[in-house]
Design a protein around this motif. Structure first.
Motif, PDB file in Angstrom:
ATOM      1  N   LYS A  22       0.927  -1.075   0.148  1.00  0.00           N
ATOM      2  CA  LYS A  22       0.003  -0.070  -0.163  1.00  0.00           C
ATOM      3  C   LYS A  22       0.919   1.287   0.065  1.00  0.00           C
ATOM      4  O   LYS A  22       0.455   2.182  -0.325  1.00  0.00           O
ATOM      5  N   LEU A  23       2.165   1.243   0.500  1.00  0.00           N
ATOM      6  CA  LEU A  23       3.051   2.196   0.448  1.00  0.00           C
ATOM      7  C   LEU A  23       3.596   2.626  -1.055  1.00  0.00           C
ATOM      8  O   LEU A  23       4.363   3.540  -1.136  1.00  0.00           O
ATOM      9  N   VAL A  24       3.548   1.684  -1.624  1.00  0.00           N
ATOM     10  CA  VAL A  24       3.913   1.839  -3.048  1.00  0.00           C
ATOM     11  C   VAL A  24       3.078   3.036  -3.916  1.00  0.00           C
ATOM     12  O   VAL A  24       2.095   2.717  -4.040  1.00  0.00           O
ATOM     13  N   PRO A  25       4.061   4.001  -4.150  1.00  0.00           N
ATOM     14  CA  PRO A  25       3.208   5.081  -4.819  1.00  0.00           C
ATOM     15  C   PRO A  25       2.347   4.500  -6.312  1.00  0.00           C
ATOM     16  O   PRO A  25       3.014   3.838  -6.815  1.00  0.00           O
ATOM     17  N   SER A  31       3.121   2.355 -13.822  1.00  0.00           N
ATOM     18  CA  SER A  31       4.116   2.140 -14.578  1.00  0.00           C
ATOM     19  C   SER A  31       4.578   0.695 -14.677  1.00  0.00           C
ATOM     20  O   SER A  31       4.692   0.182 -16.001  1.00  0.00           O
ATOM     21  N   LEU A  32       4.642  -0.062 -13.649  1.00  0.00           N
ATOM     22  CA  LEU A  32       4.970  -1.546 -13.672  1.00  0.00           C
ATOM     23  C   LEU A  32       3.794  -2.254 -14.352  1.00  0.00           C
ATOM     24  O   LEU A  32       4.094  -3.159 -15.149  1.00  0.00           O
ATOM     25  N   LEU A  37       1.268  -5.485 -18.423  1.00  0.00           N
ATOM     26  CA  LEU A  37       0.257  -5.699 -19.235  1.00  0.00           C
ATOM     27  C   LEU A  37       0.563  -5.783 -20.830  1.00  0.00           C
ATOM     28  O   LEU A  37       0.253  -6.536 -21.641  1.00  0.00           O
ATOM     29  N   ALA A  38       1.309  -4.736 -20.992  1.00  0.00           N
ATOM     30  CA  ALA A  38       1.928  -4.680 -22.399  1.00  0.00           C
ATOM     31  C   ALA A  38       2.640  -5.962 -23.104  1.00  0.00           C
ATOM     32  O   ALA A  38       2.459  -6.297 -24.062  1.00  0.00           O
ATOM     33  N   GLN A  39       3.217  -6.096 -22.091  1.00  0.00           N
ATOM     34  CA  GLN A  39       4.159  -7.314 -22.369  1.00  0.00           C
ATOM     35  C   GLN A  39       3.349  -8.653 -22.504  1.00  0.00           C
ATOM     36  O   GLN A  39       3.610  -9.438 -23.558  1.00  0.00           O
ATOM     37  N   VAL A  40       2.704  -9.047 -21.367  1.00  0.00           N
ATOM     38  CA  VAL A  40       1.984 -10.200 -21.301  1.00  0.00           C
ATOM     39  C   VAL A  40       0.872 -10.375 -22.440  1.00  0.00           C
ATOM     40  O   VAL A  40       0.782 -11.432 -23.131  1.00  0.00           O
ATOM     41  N   PHE A  41       0.415  -9.226 -22.621  1.00  0.00           N
ATOM     42  CA  PHE A  41      -0.651  -9.232 -23.726  1.00  0.00           C
ATOM     43  C   PHE A  41      -0.322  -8.597 -25.051  1.00  0.00           C
ATOM     44  O   PHE A  41      -1.251  -8.274 -25.977  1.00  0.00           O
ATOM     45  N   LEU A  78      -3.058  -1.056 -22.989  1.00  0.00           N
ATOM     46  CA  LEU A  78      -4.101  -1.052 -22.035  1.00  0.00           C
ATOM     47  C   LEU A  78      -3.368  -0.074 -21.070  1.00  0.00           C
ATOM     48  O   LEU A  78      -2.276   0.192 -20.706  1.00  0.00           O
ATOM     49  N   VAL A  79      -4.202   0.829 -20.434  1.00  0.00           N
ATOM     50  CA  VAL A  79      -3.998   1.868 -19.547  1.00  0.00           C
ATOM     51  C   VAL A  79      -4.549   1.368 -17.994  1.00  0.00           C
ATOM     52  O   VAL A  79      -5.405   0.665 -17.992  1.00  0.00           O
ATOM     53  N   VAL A  80      -3.678   1.970 -17.144  1.00  0.00           N
ATOM     54  CA  VAL A  80      -4.201   1.389 -15.670  1.00  0.00           C
ATOM     55  C   VAL A  80      -4.402   2.914 -15.248  1.00  0.00           C
ATOM     56  O   VAL A  80      -3.718   3.954 -15.206  1.00  0.00           O
ATOM     57  N   ALA A  81      -5.527   2.830 -14.176  1.00  0.00           N
ATOM     58  CA  ALA A  81      -5.869   4.254 -13.376  1.00  0.00           C
ATOM     59  C   ALA A  81      -6.065   3.972 -12.130  1.00  0.00           C
ATOM     60  O   ALA A  81      -6.589   2.677 -11.698  1.00  0.00           O
TER      61      ALA A  81
END
Length: 171
Positions: A22-25, A31-32, A37-41, A78-81
């Motif tokens: 939970k402390l990871v920004p 970014s990770l 997702l880009a690599q796997v898919f 794929l984008v993550v929000a």
């Protein structure tokens, strides 16, 4: 003794990891996740298999880690929000079950019917996404991702099968 240690480690990992994760920004998580997702898919994205997700949002929730991400398809990626107004579909489960699904050690349908995997919202979208994920070839993953995932899934599976009787996970 070693098996007991493994079992305890697998059982306690979510509790031990919850606070540090939970402390990871979010920008680092984003970014990770987007790179992963880009690599796997990669092939599925290039083939347009995720186009049905354009303008829609998938919420992925890891309940025992208290983490969630919103994922959509935008401009061929794929984008993550961190949040969105309304998720169209939500997949949620505990970390162990999601690892077992990703490592192909458990069938998502059986976990769904055991109420260990929750799919809420637009059921048609959820089914389309589940079928797409089921169709992806685990062997196509890069070795640096595939083998650790498979090893982790095997460890979780062994730990679960060693318990008598098999309790429902507490998520």
């Amino acid at each position: 003794m070693f098996q007991q240690l493994q079992r305890r480690l697998v059982e306690q990992a979510p509790r031990l990891l919850r606070r540090p994760l939970k402390l990871v920004p979010f920008t680092l998580q984003q970014s990770l996740m987007e790179r992963l997702l880009a690599q796997v898919f990669k092939e599925a994205i290039l083939d347009g298999d995720f186009d049905f997700l354009a303008g829609k949002w998938l919420k992925v929730e890891v309940s025992d880690l208290e983490l969630s991400w919103f994922i959509s398809a935008q401009e061929g990626r794929l984008v993550v929000a961190p949040d969105c107004e309304r998720a169209d579909v939500c997949f949620s489960g505990c970390s162990h079950d999601l690892i077992l699904i990703a490592g192909r050690k458990e069938d998502p349908d059986s976990l769904f019917f055991q109420r260990r995997l929750k799919i809420e919202g637009d059921t048609e979208l959820g089914l389309e996404l589940k079928n797409l994920l089921d169709s992806l070839d685990l062997e196509a993953l890069p070795s640096l991702m595939k083998y650790p995932l498979m090893d982790l899934a095997t460890l979780v599976e062994r730990t679960r099968s060693a318990q008598e009787p098999v309790p429902a996970p507490v998520c």
